[in-house]
Design an enzyme around this catalytic site. Sequence first.
Site, PDB file in Angstrom:
ATOM      1  N   CYS A 133       0.833  -1.204   0.000  1.00  0.00           N
ATOM      2  CA  CYS A 133       0.000   0.000   0.000  1.00  0.00           C
ATOM      3  C   CYS A 133       0.869   1.255   0.000  1.00  0.00           C
ATOM      4  O   CYS A 133       1.402   1.646   1.051  1.00  0.00           O
ATOM      5  CB  CYS A 133      -0.926   0.001   1.208  1.00  0.00           C
ATOM      6  SG  CYS A 133      -1.962   1.475   1.324  1.00  0.00           S
ATOM      7  N   CYS A 136      -0.461   4.096   2.159  1.00  0.00           N
ATOM      8  CA  CYS A 136      -0.191   3.886   3.588  1.00  0.00           C
ATOM      9  C   CYS A 136       1.259   4.206   3.948  1.00  0.00           C
ATOM     10  O   CYS A 136       1.528   4.799   4.997  1.00  0.00           O
ATOM     11  CB  CYS A 136      -0.468   2.429   3.974  1.00  0.00           C
ATOM     12  SG  CYS A 136      -2.076   1.789   3.504  1.00  0.00           S
ATOM     13  N   ASP A 137       2.204   3.787   3.116  1.00  0.00           N
ATOM     14  CA  ASP A 137       3.600   3.710   3.539  1.00  0.00           C
ATOM     15  C   ASP A 137       4.588   4.571   2.764  1.00  0.00           C
ATOM     16  O   ASP A 137       5.783   4.567   3.083  1.00  0.00           O
ATOM     17  CB  ASP A 137       4.064   2.248   3.466  1.00  0.00           C
ATOM     18  CG  ASP A 137       3.284   1.348   4.414  1.00  0.00           C
ATOM     19  OD1 ASP A 137       2.852   1.847   5.463  1.00  0.00           O
ATOM     20  OD2 ASP A 137       3.111   0.160   4.103  1.00  0.00           O
TER      21      ASP A 137
END
Length: 308
Positions: A133, A136-137
């Site tokens: 993701c 997300c990261d």
Amino acid sequence: MAKEYDVIIIGAGPGGLTAALYAARANLNVLILDRGPYGGQMNNTDAIDNYPGFTEVKGPELAEKMYQSAMKFKPDFEYGDVQAVSLDGENKIVKTDTAEYTAKVVIIASGADHKKLNVPGEEEYSGRGVSYCAVCDAAFFKDEDVAVIGGGDSAIEEGIYLSQLAKSVTVIHRRDQLRAQPDLQKKAFANKKMKFIWNAQTQAIEGDGNKITDIAYKDKKTGEEKKLQVAGVFIYVGVIPQTAPFKNLDILDEYGWVKTDDHMRTKVPGILALGDVRAKDLRQIANAVGDGSIAGQEAYNYLQNLDD
């Protein structure tokens, strides 16, 4: 005898726990079912920095906080791998590998799993350089060299997103051309931060025990084995909705995702779905929580209407 509930929630990720909070807070008799630890994929995320209220929080810590918030209103929680959901009039029968339950409302929050490469190092370095993701990261790899494995829409979209923060983004693809939509390809090829390795079969993700250091791959045309030094790798080779137990309900699209309206309702009265299992574009903790609040309230509304 099957134990009876007002609402059964299948899945204890952020959306399922939120739905449980809302439904149990409305004084409904709620059961949460999950085949593993509560929290879902949050448990596999080292740090989360895009959930409102936290500048950064460990995934398991956020999972625990959400679980405790839901359990304050005393829903039941049981472990079980759901095998099937069937209909008996207004009742829904939920069969797991160990028990059977009934309820007027079933909320499907079973989520989706990322397809894995199944190469050495992938599992070992998950959350420590291996991600599924970019939204997300990406922030954890600012000014670092990273790789994206895949060639479809998701891989290229996320590669473009990563390029805003990373020093460079190398797309590793097992074919000699991308499968992404032409407009995405055009953007990617025009992006000066993006590079491409073609006809590459990933062999392993290697590291120093704490974080990844490189990706080992083989050139499928020449057979030559090579390595690419990177700080992170983002894998996009597909996502699998966890919907096998619901095929008989005729609520899935051609790809296996659950079809719902904006109130999380499926075509079957009293069966709702939320979060990553739904047919939608963005799959994040924040919108799973939003889905969960709607589904929990909709469960209450549905049961109130049954009593009218």
